[in-house]
Motif scaffolding. Sequence first.
Motif, mmCIF file in Angstrom:
data_model
loop_
_atom_site.group_PDB
_atom_site.id
_atom_site.type_symbol
_atom_site.label_atom_id
_atom_site.label_comp_id
_atom_site.label_asym_id
_atom_site.label_seq_id
_atom_site.Cartn_x
_atom_site.Cartn_y
_atom_site.Cartn_z
ATOM 1 N N PHE A 1 0.855 -1.285 0.058
ATOM 2 C CA PHE A 1 -0.125 0.008 -0.084
ATOM 3 C C PHE A 1 0.825 1.255 0.111
ATOM 4 O O PHE A 1 1.680 1.434 0.639
ATOM 5 N N LEU B 1 0.947 5.072 0.804
ATOM 6 C CA LEU B 1 0.331 6.256 1.179
ATOM 7 C C LEU B 1 1.226 7.392 1.316
ATOM 8 O O LEU B 1 2.171 7.641 1.793
ATOM 9 N N VAL C 1 2.412 -5.189 2.775
ATOM 10 C CA VAL C 1 1.492 -5.939 3.737
ATOM 11 C C VAL C 1 1.636 -7.425 3.505
ATOM 12 O O VAL C 1 1.682 -8.152 4.302
ATOM 13 N N PRO D 1 -2.180 -11.501 13.933
ATOM 14 C CA PRO D 1 -2.638 -10.302 14.682
ATOM 15 C C PRO D 1 -3.115 -9.307 13.961
ATOM 16 O O PRO D 1 -3.237 -9.407 12.571
ATOM 17 N N SER D 2 -3.908 -8.303 14.564
ATOM 18 C CA SER D 2 -4.432 -7.234 13.927
ATOM 19 C C SER D 2 -3.546 -6.349 12.892
ATOM 20 O O SER D 2 -2.390 -6.223 13.291
ATOM 21 N N GLY D 3 -3.988 -6.097 11.763
ATOM 22 C CA GLY D 3 -2.917 -5.406 10.806
ATOM 23 C C GLY D 3 -1.962 -6.441 9.931
ATOM 24 O O GLY D 3 -1.308 -5.782 9.493
ATOM 25 N N SER D 4 -2.133 -7.629 10.046
ATOM 26 C CA SER D 4 -1.302 -8.453 9.428
ATOM 27 C C SER D 4 -1.565 -8.800 7.972
ATOM 28 O O SER D 4 -0.656 -9.308 7.487
ATOM 29 N N GLY D 5 -2.717 -8.355 7.689
ATOM 30 C CA GLY D 5 -3.057 -8.594 6.206
ATOM 31 C C GLY D 5 -3.838 -9.492 5.932
ATOM 32 O O GLY D 5 -4.133 -9.968 4.528
ATOM 33 N N LYS D 6 -4.750 -9.915 6.983
ATOM 34 C CA LYS D 6 -5.458 -11.315 6.593
ATOM 35 C C LYS D 6 -6.676 -10.844 5.743
ATOM 36 O O LYS D 6 -7.042 -11.539 4.754
ATOM 37 N N SER D 7 -7.440 -9.789 5.906
ATOM 38 C CA SER D 7 -8.253 -9.232 5.297
ATOM 39 C C SER D 7 -7.840 -8.949 3.821
ATOM 40 O O SER D 7 -8.483 -9.479 2.800
ATOM 41 N N THR D 8 -6.609 -8.426 3.473
ATOM 42 C CA THR D 8 -6.154 -7.922 2.443
ATOM 43 C C THR D 8 -5.664 -9.438 1.449
ATOM 44 O O THR D 8 -6.216 -9.403 0.279
ATOM 45 N N GLU E 1 -13.690 -12.705 9.101
ATOM 46 C CA GLU E 1 -14.234 -12.672 10.684
ATOM 47 C C GLU E 1 -15.868 -12.723 10.732
ATOM 48 O O GLU E 1 -16.633 -11.846 10.993
ATOM 49 N N HIS F 1 -10.152 -14.399 14.701
ATOM 50 C CA HIS F 1 -9.277 -14.023 15.982
ATOM 51 C C HIS F 1 -9.408 -15.137 16.860
ATOM 52 O O HIS F 1 -8.745 -15.420 17.917
ATOM 53 N N LYS G 1 -14.994 -2.034 3.807
ATOM 54 C CA LYS G 1 -14.375 -2.461 4.952
ATOM 55 C C LYS G 1 -14.716 -1.743 6.014
ATOM 56 O O LYS G 1 -14.953 -2.431 7.163
ATOM 57 N N TYR G 2 -14.815 -0.284 6.213
ATOM 58 C CA TYR G 2 -15.267 0.244 7.284
ATOM 59 C C TYR G 2 -16.379 0.615 7.622
ATOM 60 O O TYR G 2 -17.185 1.081 6.564
HETATM 61 N N1 LIG Z 1 -6.344 0.793 1.389
HETATM 62 C C1 LIG Z 1 -5.493 0.842 2.298
HETATM 63 N N2 LIG Z 1 -4.643 2.007 2.174
HETATM 64 C C2 LIG Z 1 -3.451 1.839 3.033
HETATM 65 N N3 LIG Z 1 -3.073 0.961 3.645
HETATM 66 C C3 LIG Z 1 -3.938 -0.087 3.986
HETATM 67 C C4 LIG Z 1 -5.414 -0.268 3.202
HETATM 68 N N4 LIG Z 1 -5.936 -1.375 3.592
HETATM 69 C C5 LIG Z 1 -5.082 -2.124 4.502
HETATM 70 N N5 LIG Z 1 -4.000 -1.202 4.755
HETATM 71 C C6 LIG Z 1 -3.219 -1.620 5.778
HETATM 72 O O1 LIG Z 1 -2.774 -2.792 5.453
HETATM 73 C C7 LIG Z 1 -2.645 -3.553 6.676
HETATM 74 C C8 LIG Z 1 -3.309 -4.750 6.538
HETATM 75 O O2 LIG Z 1 -4.837 -4.608 6.942
HETATM 76 P P1 LIG Z 1 -5.934 -5.798 6.855
HETATM 77 O O3 LIG Z 1 -7.165 -5.117 6.891
HETATM 78 O O4 LIG Z 1 -5.597 -6.631 5.869
HETATM 79 O O5 LIG Z 1 -5.444 -6.640 8.131
HETATM 80 P P2 LIG Z 1 -6.209 -7.515 9.196
HETATM 81 O O6 LIG Z 1 -5.024 -8.568 9.272
HETATM 82 O O7 LIG Z 1 -7.648 -7.794 8.415
HETATM 83 O O8 LIG Z 1 -6.458 -6.778 10.622
HETATM 84 P P3 LIG Z 1 -7.833 -7.034 11.400
HETATM 85 O O9 LIG Z 1 -7.577 -7.987 11.981
HETATM 86 O O10 LIG Z 1 -7.619 -5.770 12.312
HETATM 87 O O11 LIG Z 1 -8.767 -6.969 10.509
HETATM 88 C C9 LIG Z 1 -2.874 -2.804 7.854
HETATM 89 O O12 LIG Z 1 -1.454 -2.130 8.265
HETATM 90 C C10 LIG Z 1 -3.601 -1.581 7.069
HETATM 91 O O13 LIG Z 1 -3.348 -0.263 7.698
#
Ligand SMILES: Nc1ncnc2c1ncn2[C@@H]1O[C@H](COP(=O)(O)OP(=O)(O)OP(=O)(O)O)[C@@H](O)[C@H]1O
Lengths: 225, 826
Positions: free
Chosen positions: A14, A16, A23, A42-49, A170, A203, B824-825
């Motif tokens: 990503f 910014l 990610v 963990p949160s933010g690890s990129g699972k959803s991505t 989730e 989680h 997502k949000y």
């Molecule tokens: N559109 C975006 N632009 C910039 N950064 C992004 C974007 N979408 C996700 N990220 C970053 O990518 C990383 C992974 O996000 P993601 O949503 O995949 O995490 P996650 O593992 O699903 O977390 P959670 O368990 O909290 O849902 C995060 O650090 C987030 O800040």
Amino acid sequence: MPPIIETVQLGKIFKLGEVEVEVLNSIELTIEEGEFISIMGPSGSGKSTLLYLIGGLDKPTSGQVWIKGRNIAVMRDKEISILRRRTLGFVFQFYNLIPNLNVEDNIMLPVLLDGKRLKTYRRKLDAILETVGLADRRRHTPRELSGGQQQRVAIARALINEPDIILADEPIGNLDTKTGMGIMELLQRINCEQGKTIVQVTHSQEAAAYSQRIINLRDGKVWEQ
Amino acid sequence: MRIIIKFILKNVWDKKLRTLLILVSVMLSSALYFATEALSDTAADMFLERMRVYYGTADLMIYPTQNSPSSFFSRNRAEQFMDDLEYIAGSIETSASLTHHGETLLFGVKGFTLPELEKWNPFFLAGEDHLLPFRGKKLIISKETAAEHGFKLGDYLELDLLGTKRKFYIAALAEPVGPFQDDGMNINVVVPIDTLATILNARGRVGTLYLKLKDPTYKGELMQKLSTAYSRYQVAETITDQQLKEYTQSLTTTFQMMGTVVLFMAVYIIYTSFKVITRERLPMIGTFRSIGATRKMTSLVLITESITYGVIGGLFGCGLGLFLLYLIILQIRPAFFATTAVTLRYSPEQLGQAFLLAVLIALVSSLLPILKIAKIPVKEIIFNTMSKPIRRKRWQPAIGLILIACAVFLPPNIPFQLLLPVGMLLIFASIIGFILLIPSLTNLFLTVFARVYHYIFGNEGILAAKNLRGNKGILNNISLLAIGISSLLMINTLSSSVATEVTNFYRNCNFQIWLWAWQADRNLEAILHKIKGVEATCGIYAANYLEITNHNDRINLVHGVNKYKYLDFWELDIDPVLMAELDTGRKILLTNNLRERMQVQKGDILTMKMARGERTYQIIGFFDSLMWNGNFALIAEKYMKMDMGRPYYDDLFIKTNLDPDSVSATIKKRLERRYPSVSTVADLEASNRQANASMFNVMQGFSLLALVIGIFGVFNNLIISFLERQRSLAVLRSIGMSKYQAVKMFFVEALTGGLIGGIIGALCGYLLILISPMILMAVAGKIPLHHSLSLYLSSILAGIFITVTASASPAMKSSKLDIVTAIKYE
Ligand SMILES: Nc1ncnc2c1ncn2[C@@H]1O[C@H](COP(=O)(O)OP(=O)(O)OP(=O)(O)O)[C@@H](O)[C@H]1O
Ligand SMILES: [Mg+2]
């Protein structure tokens, strides 16, 4: 037979402004047909991505995603839309139902989008409503349902077109433990009885316990247990 | 408090389009209000200014009639009232012609002394040469006319005055104002009065006396005294208030109607915008309330915001109003006025009122949503537990139906005086009625469309129909379209109907030339018959403004007619038997317009105040005519002669079998000494049509404005509803909707919204058109309205066009939507 889902060197960065956040880093993942898999981390690890990349909702920065032997990166919007409605079923943490449509209409959306006649799906709909236990709620709007019920509607919607794969981000993250376990049992039943491949992000250890394999994501890498 | 305001400012800045929309709505309403108010003054001014070429600044005038012993009279008797007068100005007026480069120029020649001319009608010289002493064959001419024809100071003009050619010396050029204005007909010049008196054998006497009073309230009394002093001459007001009022009223009523429509749309737009604004601000308001802000405080801030919109919109509105007034005047003033600069007349109070109106509109339309928000308890806002207001308001469609029923089954016998207010009220009632019915009607249409759409648009059509159900944005759009389209329909139908009537009016003329001449009688008819091309003539006696004492009303034009000839020249729909009956006694035929206005029936008696005293006439029938706006009646010529003491015809209709233009030119020349006014019917129709056309241009401009706000509002609603639906759209995309399908869905939704808005607009327009004859009747007379199917169809198409165009941007955005971010949000 190729694996039903395969990622090759999958990477996502990503941007910014000036800052680049990596990610996902060369994710290699193979999922066979009929598997029930949990992605944890963990949160933010990129699972959803990762899940969105598999579902073609987002484009990878590098690498490929193969679904049933086809590379979705080179697919055009129309093809990928057809893939999403016929081969994939999505379930989200916040249910994501269309608020002004009732239960039936929400479930039938993928059929509608696929250009099929709704009438031919009547019996199918009844069966699915039976499966998710919402036969007496067909005319309700999402607002009139509890969270667990809404998630069941979302699952029914994911099932109506008989996809091979269900991607769930989730699915019980927003529900209490008891309701959550009900949903997990439902998913497990769908996996066992209908042989659908399920990939869920979670989680919760309890939820992960329903699956056959757990994939851990950390620092953009996969750590399989 | 300060922090709340800061938040709001940021919010206002973020939503620029909406802010602009509110401001534009406020601005347009106040601008239109101002323009309408000021228009009547400016138009009155224009009218007076235009009439000044004939009447100067005089209040009263004395002139000979056909029955006077001489065309000239002494001013002595008027001078005994000098104490009450500011001035007396005596003049002799005649006409002349000049052959110039093969063209015949007609002159209006006025004889005055310079001091009296200056008092009567102030003028400004642009150049002079031996002007003084103002004696002998000298003349003053407008410098513009002079330039137009190549006359220069010091030239001699060889005027043909009563058959004799006389050379006049151009002793001065004048600015084209006052007596030297171009009136579009004659070239107006001033010569020494003594010179004319000598030529016309009127030494020491005058042809017309103009008087200005020191105290205008004394006018009536002085008129009485003067009438006694000059018993065989006519003493009259130069311009009656009645004339002035009639002139300005017909102009302003239409603008008032337009302004009302715009006001309606503005209120609606502000109301809906504020509903969204308050909804959006809810979390913020909740937060502030939870940390100690009172209900009053948060409401006050919102109210301040709406007042600010009012103030800013009002300020700009006043500016725009001035500009609009300028444009309107530019458009409706007569062509020969084009050379003079446009002067706007308005009072500071009118600007103040327009400004106040702006503030009031903003405040009133936003008050309801603001107060509603204030009622919600803090707890509910914070925990987001308030029941979303989806409960159907059952009373709304019921009231809507009642209002519409009122308009449809309006009481058929409304007294004339109440026609205008009741008509306006019913127009309001039907618009509000339809707005209240719109949710139910929309659902009805959607049910029907959903069935059909499957076959036309496939499943995306079904989806679109489902999405539209209960969608606030769409309902708002439909309301806006309905208001805009229905009023446009009404205005267009009215204008085209009036145009058609004008054409029909002249189509009834079975003659080609219309003549007014001095002392027209059988003799003159005989002369006319000798002119080549004149086939037949019909002389008519006319009386204006006859008082009907037993009805406290007036008939503006009565024709005394010949039962054999009249209908042959003027094809009115009157039974010849009735026509013959006119001759059997004091009988009168009225227009249906007058029948409704005076609420009379066949057999009723009218007591008319005529020149020879009060006479009673019996009504024997009715007919339709737009002559003098339908304020018109017929009696037999012999009774007209008797009761009005009329020896001479007032009008002559002439049939010709040759080119009317050349025949009328010949007549003009031949009758020069009788100062004829000759027009071909074709010319009359053309000038009438042109006057109407420029009026309707302005109205159409107005309706275009309404349309523009409509489009703007629709666009705003679509953007808002797109933002609200972004998430739903992302969900649809995630479960397999392609970009093409998304665009198609938007397109079908827009199409449907436009179609429904168009249909409801057409229905509402139809109702408005049914009601509008009441208003027309009150201001202009009975005008049959012509419904045009193509107009209805094109308004439905316009509705579709507007929504489809306005939805282009959301549709584009939908295909660029980033699914993941939108989904997502929470
Ligand atoms: N559109 C975006 N632009 C910039 N950064 C992004 C974007 N979408 C996700 N990220 C970053 O990518 C990383 C992974 O996000 P993601 O949503 O995949 O995490 P996650 O593992 O699903 O977390 P959670 O368990 O909290 O849902 C995060 O650090 C987030 O800040
Ligand atoms: Mg996540």
